[in-house]
Design an enzyme around this catalytic site. Structure first.
Site, short mmCIF file in Angstrom:
data_model
loop_
_atom_site.label_atom_id
_atom_site.label_comp_id
_atom_site.label_asym_id
_atom_site.label_seq_id
_atom_site.Cartn_x
_atom_site.Cartn_y
_atom_site.Cartn_z
N GLU A 253 -3.41 33.89 -14.25
CA GLU A 253 -4.81 33.52 -14.01
C GLU A 253 -4.87 32.00 -14.07
O GLU A 253 -4.79 31.41 -15.15
CB GLU A 253 -5.72 34.14 -15.08
N CYS A 287 -12.64 27.59 -15.49
CA CYS A 287 -11.86 27.84 -14.27
C CYS A 287 -12.77 28.18 -13.10
O CYS A 287 -12.45 27.90 -11.95
CB CYS A 287 -10.84 28.95 -14.51
P1 NAD Z 1 -1.89 24.77 -19.48
O1 NAD Z 1 -1.20 25.39 -18.32
O2 NAD Z 1 -1.56 23.39 -19.82
O3 NAD Z 1 -1.63 25.63 -20.81
C1 NAD Z 1 -1.95 27.01 -20.87
C2 NAD Z 1 -1.02 27.68 -21.87
O4 NAD Z 1 0.30 27.69 -21.35
C3 NAD Z 1 -0.92 26.96 -23.21
O5 NAD Z 1 -0.88 27.91 -24.24
C4 NAD Z 1 0.41 26.21 -23.11
O6 NAD Z 1 1.00 25.94 -24.35
C5 NAD Z 1 1.22 27.21 -22.31
N1 NAD Z 1 2.36 26.67 -21.58
C6 NAD Z 1 2.53 25.43 -21.05
N2 NAD Z 1 3.72 25.36 -20.41
C7 NAD Z 1 4.31 26.57 -20.53
C8 NAD Z 1 5.55 27.13 -20.09
N3 NAD Z 1 6.44 26.42 -19.39
N4 NAD Z 1 5.82 28.43 -20.37
C9 NAD Z 1 4.94 29.17 -21.07
N5 NAD Z 1 3.76 28.70 -21.54
C10 NAD Z 1 3.46 27.41 -21.27
O7 NAD Z 1 -3.45 24.96 -19.19
P2 NAD Z 1 -4.65 24.38 -20.05
O8 NAD Z 1 -4.77 22.92 -19.80
O9 NAD Z 1 -4.56 24.89 -21.43
O10 NAD Z 1 -5.90 25.13 -19.37
C11 NAD Z 1 -6.63 24.64 -18.30
C12 NAD Z 1 -6.24 25.35 -17.03
O11 NAD Z 1 -6.38 26.76 -17.18
C13 NAD Z 1 -7.15 24.97 -15.87
O12 NAD Z 1 -6.37 24.80 -14.71
C14 NAD Z 1 -8.04 26.19 -15.72
O13 NAD Z 1 -8.59 26.36 -14.43
C15 NAD Z 1 -7.11 27.30 -16.07
N6 NAD Z 1 -7.83 28.49 -16.47
C16 NAD Z 1 -7.79 29.59 -15.67
C17 NAD Z 1 -8.52 30.71 -16.01
C18 NAD Z 1 -8.49 31.95 -15.16
O14 NAD Z 1 -8.86 33.01 -15.66
N7 NAD Z 1 -8.10 31.88 -13.90
C19 NAD Z 1 -9.29 30.72 -17.17
C20 NAD Z 1 -9.32 29.56 -17.95
C21 NAD Z 1 -8.59 28.46 -17.60
#
Ligand code: NAD
Length: 518
Positions: A253, A287
């Site tokens: 997501e 998002c």
């Molecule tokens: P991010 O991708 O930086 O981090 C999300 C999670 O992934 C964190 O827990 C992080 O520690 C983990 N992570 C980072 N690198 C990883 C890897 N290589 N392997 C496994 N896990 C890893 O995102 P963010 O800055 O926390 O959130 C914002 C983003 O999330 C925005 O782009 C937003 O649109 C999106 N988002 C999407 C939805 C949806 O339902 N589509 C909902 C909320 C937020």
């Protein structure tokens, strides 16, 4: 000041997994800029140990009846209601959201999803008997079996509900869960451990591992049976790659750049109110935020005037009686500054905001309205994830649809028209996972609605019946109905059998009656 301060400490006593350095993080409150606490990122060996514990605990959990599992979730609701103020306080301290927003989006939605899946999992995951159209000597049943151990990795923008919702679904489907919340909102993520411990969940069925991207990566490699990931496109790609390599199913997501289309017959007051709410709630860090508006020329001036007027009336700050809160980190705020500066340099006009709020020390960016924007600008093409509403004037609805689809994202969209039938029809031409007519921000809150992006916005769907079933393997059980020593297709293969099969194929797919029955 480093925001997410990482203090790497050597810990030679526990380096058997080759990951001897312990990463320690200090988090800050985005409003006061004061530290809110520190935590250690869990290492690979600790993540693997958590998966082992989960694997041991899962069979007994799966053996419980749906109602028994549901009772644990209902107890979680009771604990959440009894402790709602403390939960909101932690979430607000880490995120800088207004209290009302935190309550509405994190607590209310969480109570709803816990209850919804607790009550309905029995029906949605009941065995299904399906009629078999051709092989009439078989009975088919679909059995929804738990996958085993599910890893859930979540972002910071709704740190509680985005962790709780997939967890509720995975648990009701009979899985054990390891949650890895965002390192930026680790303490909100940890609230889920408190919640399920208080609900009396058997040990090992639900565990939180705190940590950063490395810890998330370790979870993807730890032998789980599914990864449910919510976060950015960049991290989602890495998670998808790891899951592909390990042949582990995943849902991704990811981010969005949601368009809003304002048709000439729209109720302009409702559309302007919706645009302002859709763009600025949670400081635009959603998002499914409204990230770009296409308004048809004949109503563009009036719509824009109303948006600017309503934006001016918003109260920014912290606490209860405010509309727009802080942003999460300096990095996120800098992205917003960069997008706005890029737009202005390319000819955009700032009609409201356009800067950090000078009244505050904390991470507040003023609700910002831009016009004279186009698709050469970052603010119209990249996810801004901040309180910015760019409005683009278009010739007609066809041009709006074309521009709405001119993006690598495809999460959500909204269409505003007095003709609801036309709106619902127009929705089908938008390349997005969901479209709202005369509304916004609601998709994730409608528990029945499957949620998931197209294009770069994601893979797979969560929520509702589809989402719940995605935490299961749909096992086909085919039972022979009539017995007998052998079947027509079994050995031996003979010329006689071949000509019988040819006759049968000609009859089934080559005659009107056969085609009717096939
Ligand atoms: P991010 O991708 O930086 O981090 C999300 C999670 O992934 C964190 O827990 C992080 O520690 C983990 N992570 C980072 N690198 C990883 C890897 N290589 N392997 C496994 N896990 C890893 O995102 P963010 O800055 O926390 O959130 C914002 C983003 O999330 C925005 O782009 C937003 O649109 C999106 N988002 C999407 C939805 C949806 O339902 N589509 C909902 C909320 C937020």
């Amino acid at each position: 000041m480093a925001w997410l301060e990482a203090v790497a400490t050597s810990d030679p006593g526990s380096g058997s997994d080759g990951d001897a350095t312990r990463r320690r993080y200090r988090l800050r409150n985005p409003v006061t800029l004061e530290p809110v606490g520190e935590f250690d990122a869990q290492r690979e060996a600790e993540v693997r140990a958590a998966v082992e514990r989960a694997r041991k605990a899962q069979p007994a959990w799966a053996a419980l009846d749906f109602d028994e599992r549901g009772r644990f979730l209902q107890r979680a609701v009771a604990h959440l209601l009894a402790n709602q103020d403390a939960f909101v306080e932690t979430i607000v301290a880490e995120t800088g959201k207004p209290t009302v927003e935190a309550f509405a989006s994190e607590i209310v939605t969480s109570c709803d999803v816990l209850t919804w899946y607790a009550k309905r999992a029995r029906r949605i995951l009941a065995d299904r008997a399906l009629p078999v159209h051709l092989v009439k000597n078989k009975k088919l049943r679909i059995a929804y079996q738990p996958l085993g151990v599910v890893g859930i990795i979540t972002p910071w923008n709704f740190p509680f509900v985005l962790s709780l919702n997939p967890t509720a679904q995975a648990l009701m489907a009979g899985n054990a869960v390891i949650l890895k919340p965002s390192e930026i909102t680790a303490f909100s993520g940890r609230l889920l451990q408190e919640l399920f411990d208080a609900a009396g969940l058997p040990e090992g069925v639900f565990q939180v591992v705190l940590g950063d991207g490395e810890t998330g990566r370790a979870l993807c490699e730890a032998g789980v049976d599914k990864i449910s990931f919510t976060g950015s496109v960049a991290s989602g790609r890495k998670v998808g790659e790891a899951c592909g390599r390990n042949l582990v199913p995943c849902t991704l997501e990811l981010g969005g750049k949601d368009p809003m289309i304002v048709c000439p017959d729209a109720d302009l007051d409702r559309a302007a109110n919706g645009a302002v709410y859709g763009a600025f709630t949670n400081s635009g860090q959603v998002c499914i935020s409204t990230e770009r508006v296409y308004v048809v020329d004949e109503v563009a001036d009036e719509f824009t005037r109303k948006v600017v007027e309503k934006t001016a009336s918003l109260r920014q700050g912290a606490g209860g009686e405010v509309d727009v809160g802080a942003m999460i980190t300096p990095t996120q705020l800098e992205i917003v500054e960069r997008h706005v500066a890029d737009a202005v340099a390319r000819g955009a006009r700032v009609l409201a905001g356009g800067r950090r709020n000078p009244a505050y020390e904390g991470l507040f960016y003023e609700p910002t309205v831009l016009t004279d924007v186009n698709h050469d600008m970052l603010v119209m093409t990249e996810e801004t994830f901040g309180p910015v509403l760019p409005i683009m004037r278009v010739r007609d609805v066809d041009e709006a649809v074309e521009l709405a689809n001119d993006t690598r994202y495809g999460l959500n969209a909204s269409i505003w028209t007095r003709d609801r039938r036309v709106g619902a029809q127009l929705a089908r031409s938008i390349e997005a996972g969901a479209v709202v007519v005369n509304g916004c921000m609601v998709t994730y809150g409608v528990t029945e609605a499957p949620f998931g992006g197209r294009k770069d916005s994601g893979v797979g769907q969560v929520n509702g019946e589809i989402g719940l079933r995605s935490y299961c393997h749909a096992q086909s059980i085919l039972v022979d109905r009539f017995g007998g020593k052998s079947e027509g297709s079994w050995y031996p293969h003979t010329e006689k059998k071949l000509s019988r099969m040819k006759r049968m194929a000609r009859w089934i797919w080559g005659t009107p009656l056969g085609r009717l029955l096939s």
